[in-house]
Design an enzyme around this catalytic site. Structure first.
Site, short mmCIF file in Angstrom:
data_model
loop_
_atom_site.label_atom_id
_atom_site.label_comp_id
_atom_site.label_asym_id
_atom_site.label_seq_id
_atom_site.Cartn_x
_atom_site.Cartn_y
_atom_site.Cartn_z
N ARG A 233 0.90 -0.68 0.14
CA ARG A 233 -0.31 -0.31 0.06
C ARG A 233 0.33 1.17 -0.17
O ARG A 233 1.69 0.92 0.40
CB ARG A 233 -0.98 -0.06 1.46
CG ARG A 233 -1.74 -0.43 1.23
CD ARG A 233 -2.95 -0.50 0.01
NE ARG A 233 -4.31 -1.50 0.21
CZ ARG A 233 -4.16 -2.67 -0.81
NH1 ARG A 233 -3.21 -3.28 -0.97
NH2 ARG A 233 -5.51 -3.03 -1.02
N GLU A 262 -3.59 7.53 -4.94
CA GLU A 262 -3.35 7.49 -6.09
C GLU A 262 -4.95 7.68 -6.96
O GLU A 262 -5.04 7.41 -8.30
CB GLU A 262 -3.88 5.77 -5.92
CG GLU A 262 -2.34 5.27 -5.15
CD GLU A 262 -2.81 3.09 -5.42
OE1 GLU A 262 -3.59 3.28 -5.63
OE2 GLU A 262 -1.36 2.88 -4.87
N HIS A 289 -0.62 0.54 -9.63
CA HIS A 289 -1.13 -0.27 -8.65
C HIS A 289 -2.07 -1.13 -9.33
O HIS A 289 -2.81 -1.53 -9.45
CB HIS A 289 -2.27 0.31 -7.79
CG HIS A 289 -2.84 -0.44 -7.01
ND1 HIS A 289 -3.19 0.28 -5.70
CD2 HIS A 289 -2.82 -1.81 -6.09
CE1 HIS A 289 -3.42 -1.12 -4.54
NE2 HIS A 289 -3.00 -2.01 -4.47
#
Length: 309
Positions: A233, A262, A289
């Site tokens: 993360r 993000e 991601h």
């Protein structure tokens, strides 16, 4: 009892087919639904299938008066208020093993790309620049890699490292004697990894404890020229601290699949400047991601979620 299930994100057709075949499940497939839209109608559903955009916080769950289960398409449960869900007797399902192999392969790919300057080499060759010496890489054989967090993803990476001729150290705060199936990996401490590892790969969930795990103190104790890999993360790393140690040369390189923010359309001026500087560094490689985002993992996750439902 009929279970009305709201699907709020793209899923593999396998999961939709299985639910539609079940006589007690009615599926409402709305992959484009926003959080606000879902909040307004969540009281109509007994089940919800979510990905990272659907934050199941206390406000959301308070309105979910009929909800019996939340199914998370993946492993990270930081988007769900787990204590409140438990208080409301809502079952929470996830698929932590569904994308473990994908994440491990992605981490290895990013590391190999850094080691061999593949991004820079491609850009230079595309521009007819032929600079072999500048792109001389380094080999992984003989290096020490430290895996912090030895759950599904960390152990998947560990299993990939056999045969690479590396010394592999693993640290997991909540486990002991967990390496019987990995005779080539040494159980270690975080302190030893910081002292000895040429490469550190993070595989931890995001909790209050792991928020900014990689901070000034962590980075200052790393071995000189250490490489940081993060496929966990974004908030596991204090980004300004990482940028500082990349620029001063203490950290040799970083491979980042995840970032603290993000949602690029929400960036402040300061964030735009920070991420632009970070990702312009020649020793940093980034991806959006997608470490666990493969064709195969999409099906695996669907199969695991269906079994739990």
């Amino acid at each position: 009892m009929m279970f009305n299930v709201l699907v709020t994100d793209d899923v593999h057709p396998f999961l939709l087919e299985k639910m539609n075949e079940h006589k007690n499940i009615k599926v409402y497939y709305r992959p484009k639904i926003s959080w606000t839209e879902a909040l307004a109608i969540i009281d109509q559903y007994e089940g919800i299938i979510v990905n990272s955009k659907m934050i199941c916080n206390k406000e959301f769950l308070s309105k979910a008066k009929n909800l019996k289960f939340i199914a998370r398409l993946g492993s990270g449960l930081d988007i769900i208020d787990l204590p409140f869900a438990k208080e409301k007797n809502i079952n929470v399902y996830s698929a932590p093993g569904g994308n473990a192999n994908a994440v491990a392969e992605h981490a290895m790919g990013m590391l190999l790309s850094l080691a061999n300057h593949l991004n820079r080499s491609h850009q230079q060759v595309s521009n007819l620049v032929w600079n072999r010496e500048q792109n001389r890489g380094f080999e992984l054989q003989g290096k020490t890699i430290g895996i912090i967090g030895f759950g599904n993803n960390g152990s998947a990476l560990g299993s990939k490292l056999t045969g690479w001729g590396m010394k592999v150290l693993a640290y997991d705060k909540y486990k002991t004697n967990y390496l019987k199936d990995y005779p080539y990996i040494e159980e270690s401490s975080q302190e030893e990894i910081l002292e000895k590892a040429d490469i550190i790969s993070l595989h931890v969930q995001l909790t209050e404890e792991t928020h900014h795990l990689v901070n000034e103190d962590f980075l200052s104790k790393c071995k000189q020229d250490c490489i940081i890999i993060n496929t966990s993360r974004g908030k596991n790393i204090d980004t300004p601290a990482l940028l500082k140690y990349l620029k001063n040369g203490k950290i040799k390189a970083a491979a980042l699949d995840v970032f603290e923010n993000e949602k690029t359309n929400t960036y402040t001026k300061e964030e735009i400047e920070m991420y632009s500087e970070l990702l312009s560094l020649p020793n940093v490689i980034g991806s959006p991601h997608v470490a666990g985002w493969t064709v195969e993992s999409k099906l695996k996750i669907a199969e695991i979620i269906w079994e739990q439902i």
